[in-house]
Structures are given as C-alpha cells and as structure tokens.
Design a protein around this motif. Sequence first.
Motif, PDB file in Angstrom:
ATOM      1  N   ILE A  98      -2.762  12.566  -7.348  1.00 58.35           N
ATOM      2  CA  ILE A  98      -1.595  11.706  -7.167  1.00 58.35           C
ATOM      3  C   ILE A  98      -1.869  10.656  -6.097  1.00 58.35           C
ATOM      4  CG2 ILE A  98       0.813  11.630  -6.404  1.00 58.35           C
ATOM      5  CD1 ILE A  98       1.130  14.445  -7.631  1.00 58.35           C
ATOM      6  N   ALA A  99      -2.472  11.076  -4.972  1.00 59.31           N
ATOM      7  CA  ALA A  99      -2.757  10.152  -3.873  1.00 59.31           C
ATOM      8  C   ALA A  99      -3.762   9.076  -4.294  1.00 59.31           C
ATOM      9  CB  ALA A  99      -3.293  10.926  -2.667  1.00 59.31           C
ATOM     10  N   ILE A 100      -4.815   9.487  -5.011  1.00 60.38           N
ATOM     11  CA  ILE A 100      -5.824   8.527  -5.476  1.00 60.38           C
ATOM     12  C   ILE A 100      -5.212   7.552  -6.478  1.00 60.38           C
ATOM     13  CG2 ILE A 100      -7.974   8.284  -6.788  1.00 60.38           C
ATOM     14  CD1 ILE A 100      -8.820  11.017  -5.583  1.00 60.38           C
ATOM     15  N   THR A 101      -4.415   8.080  -7.404  1.00 56.88           N
ATOM     16  CA  THR A 101      -3.760   7.234  -8.405  1.00 56.88           C
ATOM     17  C   THR A 101      -2.825   6.233  -7.741  1.00 56.88           C
ATOM     18  OG1 THR A 101      -3.842   9.073  -9.975  1.00 56.88           O
ATOM     19  CG2 THR A 101      -2.387   7.246 -10.523  1.00 56.88           C
ATOM     20  N   LYS A 102      -2.113   6.681  -6.728  1.00 60.35           N
ATOM     21  CA  LYS A 102      -1.179   5.803  -6.006  1.00 60.35           C
ATOM     22  C   LYS A 102      -1.919   4.678  -5.299  1.00 60.35           C
ATOM     23  CE  LYS A 102       2.552   5.897  -2.580  1.00 60.35           C
ATOM     24  NZ  LYS A 102       2.002   4.792  -1.750  1.00 60.35           N
ATOM     25  N   SER A 103      -3.084   4.996  -4.718  1.00 58.94           N
ATOM     26  CA  SER A 103      -3.845   3.963  -4.001  1.00 58.94           C
ATOM     27  C   SER A 103      -4.514   2.979  -4.954  1.00 58.94           C
ATOM     28  CB  SER A 103      -4.893   4.617  -3.094  1.00 58.94           C
ATOM     29  OG  SER A 103      -5.871   5.294  -3.850  1.00 58.94           O
ATOM     30  N   VAL A 104      -4.956   3.460  -6.121  1.00 58.34           N
ATOM     31  CA  VAL A 104      -5.635   2.584  -7.088  1.00 58.34           C
ATOM     32  C   VAL A 104      -4.634   1.730  -7.865  1.00 58.34           C
ATOM     33  CG1 VAL A 104      -7.093   2.545  -9.155  1.00 58.34           C
ATOM     34  CG2 VAL A 104      -7.597   4.156  -7.305  1.00 58.34           C
ATOM     35  N   PHE A 105      -3.505   2.343  -8.247  1.00 57.61           N
ATOM     36  CA  PHE A 105      -2.475   1.640  -9.024  1.00 57.61           C
ATOM     37  C   PHE A 105      -1.182   1.552  -8.200  1.00 57.61           C
ATOM     38  CE2 PHE A 105      -5.228   3.999 -11.942  1.00 57.61           C
ATOM     39  CZ  PHE A 105      -5.637   3.011 -12.828  1.00 57.61           C
TER      40      PHE A 105
ATOM     41  N   ASN B 269      14.622   1.070 -15.408  1.00 53.73           N
ATOM     42  CA  ASN B 269      13.760   1.092 -16.597  1.00 53.73           C
ATOM     43  C   ASN B 269      12.706  -0.007 -16.542  1.00 53.73           C
ATOM     44  OD1 ASN B 269      15.417  -1.107 -16.949  1.00 53.73           O
ATOM     45  ND2 ASN B 269      15.994  -0.622 -19.056  1.00 53.73           N
ATOM     46  N   LYS B 270      12.466  -0.530 -15.343  1.00 52.91           N
ATOM     47  CA  LYS B 270      11.473  -1.604 -15.175  1.00 52.91           C
ATOM     48  C   LYS B 270      10.099  -1.158 -15.638  1.00 52.91           C
ATOM     49  CE  LYS B 270       9.257  -4.492 -11.642  1.00 52.91           C
ATOM     50  NZ  LYS B 270       9.168  -4.797 -10.186  1.00 52.91           N
ATOM     51  N   TYR B 271       9.727   0.082 -15.302  1.00 47.55           N
ATOM     52  CA  TYR B 271       8.396   0.580 -15.665  1.00 47.55           C
ATOM     53  C   TYR B 271       8.212   0.600 -17.178  1.00 47.55           C
ATOM     54  CZ  TYR B 271       4.347   3.634 -16.072  1.00 47.55           C
ATOM     55  OH  TYR B 271       3.106   4.151 -16.391  1.00 47.55           O
ATOM     56  N   THR B 272       9.188   1.133 -17.899  1.00 40.63           N
ATOM     57  CA  THR B 272       9.051   1.251 -19.360  1.00 40.63           C
ATOM     58  C   THR B 272       9.052  -0.115 -20.030  1.00 40.63           C
ATOM     59  OG1 THR B 272      11.461   1.572 -19.531  1.00 40.63           O
ATOM     60  CG2 THR B 272      10.081   3.537 -19.453  1.00 40.63           C
ATOM     61  N   LYS B 273       9.655  -1.112 -19.412  1.00 45.57           N
ATOM     62  CA  LYS B 273       9.650  -2.464 -19.975  1.00 45.57           C
ATOM     63  C   LYS B 273       8.319  -3.162 -19.745  1.00 45.57           C
ATOM     64  CE  LYS B 273      14.614  -3.506 -19.840  1.00 45.57           C
ATOM     65  NZ  LYS B 273      15.669  -4.387 -19.253  1.00 45.57           N
ATOM     66  N   ILE B 274       7.738  -2.958 -18.569  1.00 42.48           N
ATOM     67  CA  ILE B 274       6.466  -3.624 -18.250  1.00 42.48           C
ATOM     68  C   ILE B 274       5.299  -2.964 -18.971  1.00 42.48           C
ATOM     69  CG2 ILE B 274       4.831  -4.149 -16.386  1.00 42.48           C
ATOM     70  CD1 ILE B 274       7.185  -4.355 -14.478  1.00 42.48           C
ATOM     71  N   TYR B 275       5.298  -1.626 -18.977  1.00 39.83           N
ATOM     72  CA  TYR B 275       4.154  -0.878 -19.519  1.00 39.83           C
ATOM     73  C   TYR B 275       4.517  -0.217 -20.844  1.00 39.83           C
ATOM     74  CZ  TYR B 275       2.693  -1.532 -14.693  1.00 39.83           C
ATOM     75  OH  TYR B 275       2.378  -2.084 -13.472  1.00 39.83           O
ATOM     76  N   ARG B 276       5.024  -1.014 -21.762  1.00 40.24           N
ATOM     77  CA  ARG B 276       5.435  -0.468 -23.049  1.00 40.24           C
ATOM     78  C   ARG B 276       4.368  -0.639 -24.122  1.00 40.24           C
ATOM     79  NH1 ARG B 276      10.604  -3.250 -25.258  1.00 40.24           N
ATOM     80  NH2 ARG B 276       9.963  -2.064 -27.104  1.00 40.24           N
ATOM     81  N   ASP B 277       3.333  -1.424 -23.828  1.00 39.02           N
ATOM     82  CA  ASP B 277       2.269  -1.625 -24.815  1.00 39.02           C
ATOM     83  C   ASP B 277       1.487  -0.334 -25.007  1.00 39.02           C
ATOM     84  OD1 ASP B 277      -0.785  -2.588 -25.397  1.00 39.02           O
ATOM     85  OD2 ASP B 277       0.673  -3.953 -26.293  1.00 39.02           O
ATOM     86  N   SER B 278       1.113  -0.044 -26.245  1.00 38.96           N
ATOM     87  CA  SER B 278       0.457   1.233 -26.571  1.00 38.96           C
ATOM     88  C   SER B 278      -0.908   1.387 -25.906  1.00 38.96           C
ATOM     89  CB  SER B 278       0.301   1.370 -28.090  1.00 38.96           C
ATOM     90  OG  SER B 278      -0.461   0.295 -28.619  1.00 38.96           O
TER      91      SER B 278
ATOM     92  N   SER C 298      -4.811   4.453 -20.508  1.00 40.50           N
ATOM     93  CA  SER C 298      -5.216   3.879 -19.223  1.00 40.50           C
ATOM     94  C   SER C 298      -5.538   4.983 -18.219  1.00 40.50           C
ATOM     95  CB  SER C 298      -4.105   2.987 -18.669  1.00 40.50           C
ATOM     96  OG  SER C 298      -2.977   3.769 -18.298  1.00 40.50           O
ATOM     97  N   GLY C 299      -6.285   4.617 -17.162  1.00 44.05           N
ATOM     98  CA  GLY C 299      -6.644   5.588 -16.135  1.00 44.05           C
ATOM     99  C   GLY C 299      -5.426   6.176 -15.444  1.00 44.05           C
ATOM    100  N   PHE C 300      -4.393   5.369 -15.273  1.00 40.77           N
ATOM    101  CA  PHE C 300      -3.156   5.828 -14.641  1.00 40.77           C
ATOM    102  C   PHE C 300      -2.517   6.948 -15.457  1.00 40.77           C
ATOM    103  CE2 PHE C 300       1.437   5.697 -14.084  1.00 40.77           C
ATOM    104  CZ  PHE C 300       1.575   5.630 -12.710  1.00 40.77           C
ATOM    105  N   THR C 301      -2.375   6.729 -16.755  1.00 38.80           N
ATOM    106  CA  THR C 301      -1.739   7.716 -17.628  1.00 38.80           C
ATOM    107  C   THR C 301      -2.573   8.986 -17.737  1.00 38.80           C
ATOM    108  OG1 THR C 301      -0.766   5.911 -18.919  1.00 38.80           O
ATOM    109  CG2 THR C 301      -0.753   8.087 -19.916  1.00 38.80           C
TER     110      THR C 301
END
Length: 223
Positions: A28-35, A49-58, A63-66
């Motif tokens: 979690i800490a590494i992911t937070k620092s990278v993304f 719902n900002k996140y779901t609107k920005i990152y809605r592309d399949s 991605s590394g975050f997911t």
Amino acid sequence: MIEHVLHPRITENKDWATLLFVLSFAIIAITKSVFENRFGDFANLIFSNKYTKIYRDSSHLKSGFTVALFFVQVISFAFFIQLSLSYFGFASKTDWILYIQIITFLIFFVLSKYLIEKIIGTAFNMEEFVEQFNLQKVTYRTYIGLFILPINIILFYYDSISRNIPLFIISTVLIINILTYLISIKNYQNLIFGKLFYFILYLCALEIAPYYFMYYWFTKGSA
C-alpha cells in the motif's frame, strides 16, 4: 517419590500472519508513493465518484496500481474468511495451511471467473463493457479489502471479540457489493439496455450462480 508429568506447551504461530500484514501495508505504501494522485482519488472513493470517472477505461484493469492493490485485496479477504470461520467454530485463525488453501482458492476463483467473462464478452460482442464492468467491481472490492484490513488485524490478535462484529462486517460487505452492482448498472445503463438479453445471461451465469453454488456447497458440507 513425586512423579512429574510434563505437558507440552502449545503455542500458536502468528508470525506468518504478521509478515502478511506487514507485506500488505508495504505494498500500500509503495503504491501510494508511485501513484500518489491516483491513490488520493481512490482513497476518496467513498465520498466522490471522481476516481471512477477518471479511471474508467478498461486498460486500467491491468495497470500496476490495480494489480498491486488486487494482491492486498486477496490477502485481506482471505484473512477475513478464515477469521469468520474461526469465530463460528469451523477453523483455527492461526492455521497457515488453511490460509494458503483459502487464498489459493480465491485467486483461482477470481482469475477463472475473469477468463470466462472475457470469453463470454468476446462471444457476445460486449468485451469492452465486460472489461469496464469488471474494472468498476474490482475498484470497489479493492476499497472494501483495504477497509477491512485493519479490522482483520484486530480480529486476529484479539480473542475476546463478539461474534456480532464479523456478522456485521459480512452484512456490510454484502450490502456494499449490491450497491456497487447497482452503481455499475446505472453507469452503464445505455450499454446494458442495448444488450439486455446478454447482460441478464451474464449476470445469472457469472454473478449469481458461482456464489449460489459456493453457498450451497458450504452449507451442505457443514450440515
């Protein structure tokens, strides 16, 4: 002459769980620092719902975050399943072999389900929708997994906790899952209504049937 009988002291090994908890927070800490920006939007998912609107592309599904937070999600849910079984007398919460079995089953179940959904999505010409629908489900389930991670720590290291707490969490998770389905259906209602028959088939075959059979197998097995 007094005869001394030695009784072995049985200690529960919790080191494996501690390592997994530390590993989860490290990811979690590494992911937070990278993304950093993306993680900030993700953390506010419950309020916006900002996140779901920005990152809605399949494409964000792989991605590394997911992927990184998916592993944390699986670790967290596997712990919660084992802890729930423990509180209801079906298992020991310190049984690391059982934990390996649970997490292996979870990974196999999720990946198998994903591959089958890909096949059905391609066959019915609705692959893009299935990918986006999956991304939305993964997003909310990851959020739930991260939310219950500290709760898992409390449940694991403290024994004098009421059974009502796991029941409350299970009920909350089920309600949130239902709400996420409703939100996803609302967000993709135009695509769904265009392929309503295929969506109903998809829903019954891959979103209802697997969980029903798991419930049936568990209840029959414990009867």
